[in-house]
Structure formats: structure tokens, C-alpha cells
Design an enzyme around this catalytic site. Structure first.
Site, PDB file in Angstrom:
ATOM      1  N   ARG A 165       2.392   6.439  -2.045  1.00 50.11           N
ATOM      2  CA  ARG A 165       3.409   7.478  -1.965  1.00 50.11           C
ATOM      3  C   ARG A 165       4.584   7.286  -2.918  1.00 50.11           C
ATOM      4  O   ARG A 165       4.964   8.215  -3.631  1.00 50.11           O
ATOM      5  CB  ARG A 165       3.936   7.582  -0.516  1.00 50.11           C
ATOM      6  N   LYS A 203      11.336   1.213   5.736  1.00 51.95           N
ATOM      7  CA  LYS A 203      11.790   1.030   7.114  1.00 51.95           C
ATOM      8  C   LYS A 203      10.980  -0.081   7.770  1.00 51.95           C
ATOM      9  O   LYS A 203       9.830  -0.330   7.381  1.00 51.95           O
ATOM     10  CB  LYS A 203      11.692   2.347   7.898  1.00 51.95           C
ATOM     11  N   ALA A 237       3.673   1.710  -1.353  1.00 54.10           N
ATOM     12  CA  ALA A 237       4.173   1.902  -2.712  1.00 54.10           C
ATOM     13  C   ALA A 237       3.127   2.581  -3.573  1.00 54.10           C
ATOM     14  O   ALA A 237       3.422   3.526  -4.316  1.00 54.10           O
ATOM     15  CB  ALA A 237       4.584   0.566  -3.324  1.00 54.10           C
ATOM     16  N   ASP A 265       0.815  -1.212   0.000  1.00 55.05           N
ATOM     17  CA  ASP A 265       0.000   0.000   0.000  1.00 55.05           C
ATOM     18  C   ASP A 265       0.849   1.263   0.000  1.00 55.05           C
ATOM     19  O   ASP A 265       0.525   2.239  -0.680  1.00 55.05           O
ATOM     20  CB  ASP A 265      -0.926  -0.018   1.219  1.00 55.05           C
TER      21      ASP A 265
END
Length: 342
Positions: free
Chosen positions: A25, A103, A22, A20
Site C-alpha cells: 500500500r 499503527k 509497505a 508487507d
């Protein structure tokens, strides 16, 4: 007439996993940036890859290794669940690909050190997509601290939390590296490291575990530098929304809201308070995802990578602190807490 120097070829990117973050944003950012080109999208199911390719372009392939085997991919972006990062970072680096990964870079300090060293030995860029660190807001805060606006910095207080997630969310799955510490705790922890330096140590911590899911859903930590400056961080999935940090100095304090996830149109506000003075500094909007992508592309194209060396050193410090929080945490479980209130 002098000939124009041709523009450098865009970095050819492959997407390893249709997450999601990716879609929301990173991929829209790639489409806006001329320095990068999305060429391949890989998912466990071709239909999922095809859906993303229809929206963002590129070729859809089934399976992550199929993407890594391609010769027309310079670098990969990995937004997979945290528990899968180490495996696919290693495979990507051995395939000769530069890597931008969501991250946390990995879920364990030892794994982080391993992949950082592997990237260095193979001359490849490895970058963590902890994008808030590349927003100009925090450099502006640092300039105020350096200018003595709050005297000597004594303490950093940071928090990031929000209400419970959908019960099916992968962040509730321990086998995929779920939990609040790795998902949201890394933000205020990174802010503490940013302003207090790399010699922080964890003094004490708590982690509240959901016994049914087997992951931490909230936590706190107290950290300290050798010269006595401290940080307090709080994080979790069971809170009203907070996304902030405060720097407390000998002569004043600085407060920043929406510190970790500002939208690209957001005009950040720095609130500065001294004994007889209060003022606000309003900064221009920035897209921290675009800033990170540009930094990654620069690192990929550089013959030497001093910026990456600083980044990976900071990532290793962060991973060490995450391990320390786990090691030193008092583990609190919901059923034990409820029994104690009877």
C-alpha cells in the site's frame, strides 16, 4: 513577465524496514505522489532492501541506523513491528528526521507521550499511519450526525476481525508487540473516540489469550463518556470477517461496512435508517493511504503544525484507552475455557 514560483522540492523519504504493508500500500502510493520521493530503503539484510529497491526505486542499504545517518533523507516511514516502533522513532527524531509510522505509534501510553513530546520539542512531524481516519467517508458520517439525521448519538458499536493468520505471522509474537488489540482493536476503538470524543473511559474489557503464543487473539471492551454515551468494540484473529461500525441515535442509526480498510477503488456506502425511512448514500472512491501521505507532506512543509497537534493529542488519547483495556480486562485463556466446558 512574472517569474513562476518553483515547485517545492519533494520530501525525500527513507523506508525503515521492508514490511508487507509497505510493499502493498504505502510504497505504491509514494510512487504515485509527486510531493514525496523514495530515496533510500533499509533492511537488516541488504538483499531484502535490494529486492524492494528493484521494485520501487531508491538505494538499498543494510541496517536502519545507516539510513538515519544519511543527510539526503528528510523523513522516514517506519512499518516495523509495533514492538520496535518506540526505539526507532526516538532514533529517527534524534537524527532530525520527520516520522510517519504504522499503527500503533507505540505499544504503551508512556512511550507514546514520550515520543510525541520529543517530536514537539525538536520541531519535527510525527504522524501515525492509521489511514482510515483520513478517508472522507467518516467526515460524511459526522456531517449526518451533526445535521441531526439520527437524533442525539447514544452509542457506537464497532468490530474488526478476521480468520486466524499464518502461524509464523509476527502478530503472534509478544516480543514484537503482537496481539489483536494493537493490530485490529485500535480501529473500532479509534472510531469510538472519533464520534464520542476524547473523554471516553474503559468501563470493562476482556482479552482472550493464546497460551502457547502469549498474545491476545480476541477481545471486547465497553467504554463510556461522562454524560452516559457508550461504545462497544469487538476485535480478533479468530472470526469471520467483519470491518464495520454502527452509530445508534435517539431517532435512527447509521451503519458503515468496510469501514477501516476500503480499497482505493471502493465506493463507500452509508446506510441510514429511521423509523419509516431507509436510504443509502454512495460516496466516491478515495485512497486513504494517499490522503495520509499528503497530510504528512503538508505537515513536514509547514512552519506551524496545528493539524499535527490535533493528531498527536488524539493518538495520546488512543494510547491511554489501549492501556486501560489491558489494565481492566478479564484475561481469558484457551485452556481455561476448554476446562470449563468439560
Amino acid at each position: 513577465m512574472s517569474e513562476r514560483t518553483p515547485a517545492p522540492r519533494p520530501v525525500r523519504l527513507g523506508l525503515l524496514g521492508c514490511a508487507d504493508i509497505a510493499r502493498r500500500r504505502t510504497l505504491p502510493t509514494i510512487l504515485r505522489e509527486s510531493s514525496a520521493e523514495l530515496v533510500v530503503i533499509a533492511a537488516r539484510e541488504r538483499a531484502k532492501a535490494r529486492m524492494f529497491a528493484d521494485e520501487f526505486g531508491g538505494e538499498a542499504v543494510k541496517g536502519y541506523q545507516a539510513l538515519l545517518d544519511r543527510l539526503d533523507v528528510d523523513a522516514v516511514y517506519i512499518p516495523l513491528p509495533a514492538g520496535l516502533h518506540h526505539k526507532w522513532i526516538v532514533r529517527a527524531l534524534y537524527a532530525g528526521k520527520h516520522v510517519l509510522v504504522e499503527k500503533p505509534l507505540t505499544t504503551r501510553y508512556a512511550d507514546t507521550v514520550e515520543v510525541v513530546e520529543l517530536a514537539r520539542s525538536r520541531g519535527l512531524t510525527l504522524m501515525e499511519n492509521l489511514t482510515f481516519l483520513r478517508h472522507g467517508l467518516h467526515a460524511a458520517v459526522q456531517r449526518l450526525v451533526d445535521a441531526g439525521e439520527i437524533g442525539e448519538l447514544r452509542m457506537v458499536d464497532g468490530a474488526f476481525g478476521f480468520p486466524p493468520l499464518d502461524p509464523r505471522d509476527i502478530r503472534y509474537r509478544p516480543d514484537l508487540g503482537g496481539g489483536a488489540l494493537l493490530d485490529v482493536g485500535v480501529y473500532p476503538l479509534s472510531a469510538a473516540r472519533l464520534f464520542l470524543g476524547s473523554d471516553l473511559e474503559v468501563v470493562a474489557a476482556t482479552l482472550k489469550e493464546d497460551p502457547e503464543r502469549g498474545v491476545d487473539v480476541a477481545g471486547n471492551a465497553l467504554l463510556c463518556t461522562p454524560d452516559g454515551r457508550t461504545a462497544q468494540i469487538a476485535f480478533g484473529f479468530e472470526h469471520s470477517y467483519r470491518c464495520e461500525y454502527t452509530l445508534w441515535g435517539s431517532q435512527g442509526r447509521i451503519f458503515v461496512d468496510r469501514a477501516y480498510t476500503p480499497p482505493p477503488t471502493w465506493r463507500p456506502v452509508i446506510r441510514l435508517e429511521r423509523q419509516h425511512e431507509r436510504r443509502e448514500l454512495i460516496l466516491p472512491p478515495e485512497d486513504q493511504f494517499a490522503n495520509t501521505l499528503r497530510a504528512f507532506v503538508r505537515a513536514v512543509g509547514a512552519s506551524e503544525r496545528p493539524e499535527q497537534s490535533a493528531d498527536t493529542a488524539a493518538i495520546c488519547v488512543q494510547a491511554r484507552l489501549v492501556d486501560q483495556i489491558r489494565d481492566r480486562a478479564r484475561l481469558l485463556r484457551d485452556h481455561e475455557l476448554s476446562r470449563g466446558h468439560r
